[in-house]
Design a protein around this motif. Structure first.
Motif, short mmCIF file in Angstrom:
data_model
loop_
_atom_site.label_atom_id
_atom_site.label_comp_id
_atom_site.label_asym_id
_atom_site.label_seq_id
_atom_site.Cartn_x
_atom_site.Cartn_y
_atom_site.Cartn_z
N ILE A 38 57.14 -88.36 -19.73
CA ILE A 38 55.70 -88.52 -20.10
C ILE A 38 55.79 -88.02 -18.28
O ILE A 38 54.74 -87.31 -17.35
N GLY A 39 56.87 -88.11 -17.75
CA GLY A 39 56.97 -87.52 -16.14
C GLY A 39 56.45 -89.23 -15.05
O GLY A 39 56.70 -90.53 -15.31
N ASN A 40 55.39 -89.68 -14.96
CA ASN A 40 54.35 -89.84 -14.22
C ASN A 40 53.66 -90.36 -15.01
O ASN A 40 52.53 -88.52 -15.38
N TYR A 41 53.08 -90.59 -15.79
CA TYR A 41 51.81 -91.89 -16.49
C TYR A 41 50.53 -91.92 -15.70
O TYR A 41 50.78 -92.52 -14.62
N LYS A 42 49.35 -90.80 -16.48
CA LYS A 42 47.82 -91.59 -15.63
C LYS A 42 47.15 -91.85 -16.27
O LYS A 42 46.04 -91.47 -16.14
N GLY A 43 47.93 -91.95 -17.65
CA GLY A 43 46.41 -92.52 -18.48
C GLY A 43 45.39 -93.80 -18.83
O GLY A 43 46.06 -94.71 -17.52
N PRO A 44 45.33 -94.75 -19.20
CA PRO A 44 45.18 -96.08 -19.62
C PRO A 44 46.02 -97.61 -19.50
O PRO A 44 47.20 -96.86 -19.53
N GLU A 45 45.52 -97.51 -17.83
CA GLU A 45 46.77 -98.97 -18.66
C GLU A 45 47.17 -99.96 -19.41
O GLU A 45 45.94 -100.01 -20.03
N PRO A 46 47.60 -100.11 -19.55
CA PRO A 46 48.29 -100.96 -20.78
C PRO A 46 47.86 -102.37 -20.75
O PRO A 46 48.04 -103.36 -19.38
N GLN A 47 47.99 -103.07 -21.51
CA GLN A 47 46.94 -104.80 -22.11
C GLN A 47 48.81 -105.13 -21.49
O GLN A 47 49.27 -105.00 -21.60
N GLU A 48 47.92 -106.57 -20.50
CA GLU A 48 48.87 -107.64 -20.57
C GLU A 48 49.36 -108.37 -22.48
O GLU A 48 48.39 -108.61 -22.84
N PRO A 49 50.21 -108.56 -22.92
CA PRO A 49 51.69 -108.59 -21.72
C PRO A 49 52.15 -106.93 -22.24
O PRO A 49 52.00 -106.36 -23.77
N ILE A 50 52.52 -106.09 -21.49
CA ILE A 50 52.75 -104.54 -20.59
C ILE A 50 53.98 -104.00 -22.30
O ILE A 50 53.67 -103.23 -22.63
N LYS A 51 55.05 -105.33 -22.14
CA LYS A 51 56.15 -104.81 -22.96
C LYS A 51 56.20 -105.50 -24.33
O LYS A 51 56.79 -105.76 -25.20
N GLU A 52 54.66 -105.83 -24.47
CA GLU A 52 55.08 -106.28 -26.18
C GLU A 52 54.05 -105.12 -26.85
O GLU A 52 52.94 -105.29 -26.51
N TYR A 53 53.28 -105.69 -28.15
CA TYR A 53 52.41 -104.70 -28.74
C TYR A 53 51.13 -105.91 -29.44
O TYR A 53 50.68 -105.29 -30.07
N ILE A 54 51.18 -106.78 -27.97
CA ILE A 54 49.81 -107.79 -29.11
C ILE A 54 48.41 -107.15 -28.69
O ILE A 54 47.58 -107.74 -29.02
N ASN A 55 48.55 -107.33 -27.56
CA ASN A 55 47.26 -106.81 -27.01
C ASN A 55 47.48 -104.86 -26.86
O ASN A 55 46.07 -104.58 -26.24
#
Length: 379
Positions: free
Chosen positions: A324-341
């Motif tokens: 996607i180059g530069n992402y402009k969508g909704p920010e991921p929730q913490e933790p950002i490198k996990e699928y927990i949230n």
């Protein structure tokens, strides 16, 4: 438990897991401006090479070492260090040994290894620059016709690889190189599968689709990728068995990534390459299975690697990975490198970002992708 991590660039992939397990983490890094240094318990800036990390590991009395290196050049140094520190100090290094790295880092040795375990490989020939003068002579010595793929023995990420459709392409390639491994171009689907291994036990994860081979040489990282593979005439468990056989024969440890090409026309799988380092498809593997490949390395380091339990824990999500180059969508929730949230993970540097999305079904995954990017990725 105390674990030494070599390299900080990929450390944010494991930081949450390390903290959750209560592990004391130490990073050694040669670049003082490298990212993620502040995520560890403490870090050391060291010269390039493995002498200083080994010295620190011994001094700190760590329980294990986990290399987090995404490039090939240091891997042999790590393997040499692994042999010494495991033998003399009983500190396990969660990575492959000298023999496995030697085979995987040399494309000619890799091809011979695949042939020795009865896997299909593309027809190939090693030719020198002075072996031919004319196209007819070149084709005669090669034994097959265009299109072809020219490679050097070493290199990653498509470096020094040329897909040639005509003899002029060959002449240009040999203007730069004195020798080449030349393979017949195989038309088919590119597949990657990661295998986690330790003490002779191996867990193949999930085969992921990286796109069709193409004469333009477009790198898989520039394409939309998905997992698991969904070929009508070839079962994913067959891919997993091939990958497990490769890892077992190679006697790899830690993580390896295996590249295959599936020819639908022939209903045949060709073995192409092995990488004895963290894979560029690790987010897809994680999204599909719920098992983070780098977290599994940490689990091995603390003595928590149970094959039966992991097979039972593996999930079956459908995933998409989109450049996607530069992402402009909704920010991921913490933790950002996990699928927990989250139902997506954003990764990669600015201007080269990718987003890996997972859902319970293809339709759910496409819906999430459209909500995040505004585009319809239904396949």
């Amino acid at each position: 438990m105390k674990v030494l991590f070599i390299g900080s660039r990929l450390y944010d992939d494991v930081a949450y897991h390390v903290d959750k397990l209560g592990i004391e983490s130490i990073i050694t890094e040669s670049n003082e401006e490298a990212p993620n240094l502040n995520l560890s318990t403490r870090h050391y800036i060291v010269p390039r090479g493995m002498d200083k990390p080994m010295e620190i590991a011994i001094k700190e009395e760590v329980d294990a070492i986990v290399p987090l290196l995404g490039i090939d050049p240091p891997l042999m140094d790590v393997a040499i260090m692994k042999e010494e520190i495991e033998e003399k100090h009983n500190i396990p290094v969660i990575s492959s040994n000298i023999n496995a790295v030697s085979i995987a880092s040399d494309k000619i040795k890799t091809k011979e290894f695949f042939k020795s375990i009865n896997l299909n490989v593309p027809p190939a020939k090693i030719l020198n620059k002075n072996d031919f003068d004319r196209e007819e002579e070149f084709i005669e010595k090669l034994g097959f016709n265009f299109p072809i793929v020219l490679k050097q023995r070493e290199g990653q990420g498509g470096k020094d690889i040329c897909i040639a459709s005509e003899f002029d392409d060959v002449l240009k390639y040999f203007d730069k190189f004195k020798q080449a491994l030349i393979e017949k171009f195989i038309e088919g689907s590119e597949v990657s599968i990661e295998v986690i291994g330790w003490n002779g036990e191996y867990l193949p994860l999930v085969p992921v689709y990286k796109g069709e081979t193409n004469l333009e040489g477009i790198h898989p990282i520039s394409r939309l990728r998905y997992g698991p593979c969904d070929f009508e005439d070839f079962d994913n468990e067959e891919f997993r068995e091939i990958a497990k056989d490769i890892a077992t024969s190679l006697k790899s440890e830690g993580t390896i990534d295996i590249d295959l090409i599936y020819s639908k026309v022939e209903n045949k799988v060709y073995a192409i390459e092995i990488n004895t380092r963290p894979s560029g498809t690790r987010y897809l593997s994680f999204a599909c299975t719920g098992l983070n490949p780098l977290n599994l390395l940490v689990d091995i380091a603390i003595g928590k690697f149970n094959l039966d339990e992991l097979e039972n824990e593996m999930k079956d999500f459908y995933t998409l990975e989109i450049p996607i180059g530069n992402y402009k969508g909704p920010e991921p929730q913490e933790p950002i490198k996990e699928y927990i949230n989250n139902n997506f993970i954003l990764h990669g540097p600015k201007a080269y970002q990718r987003i890996t999305i997972r859902g319970n079904t293809p339709e759910e995954t496409y819906k999430i992708a459209k909500e995040l990017t505004g585009n319809d990725y239904s396949l």
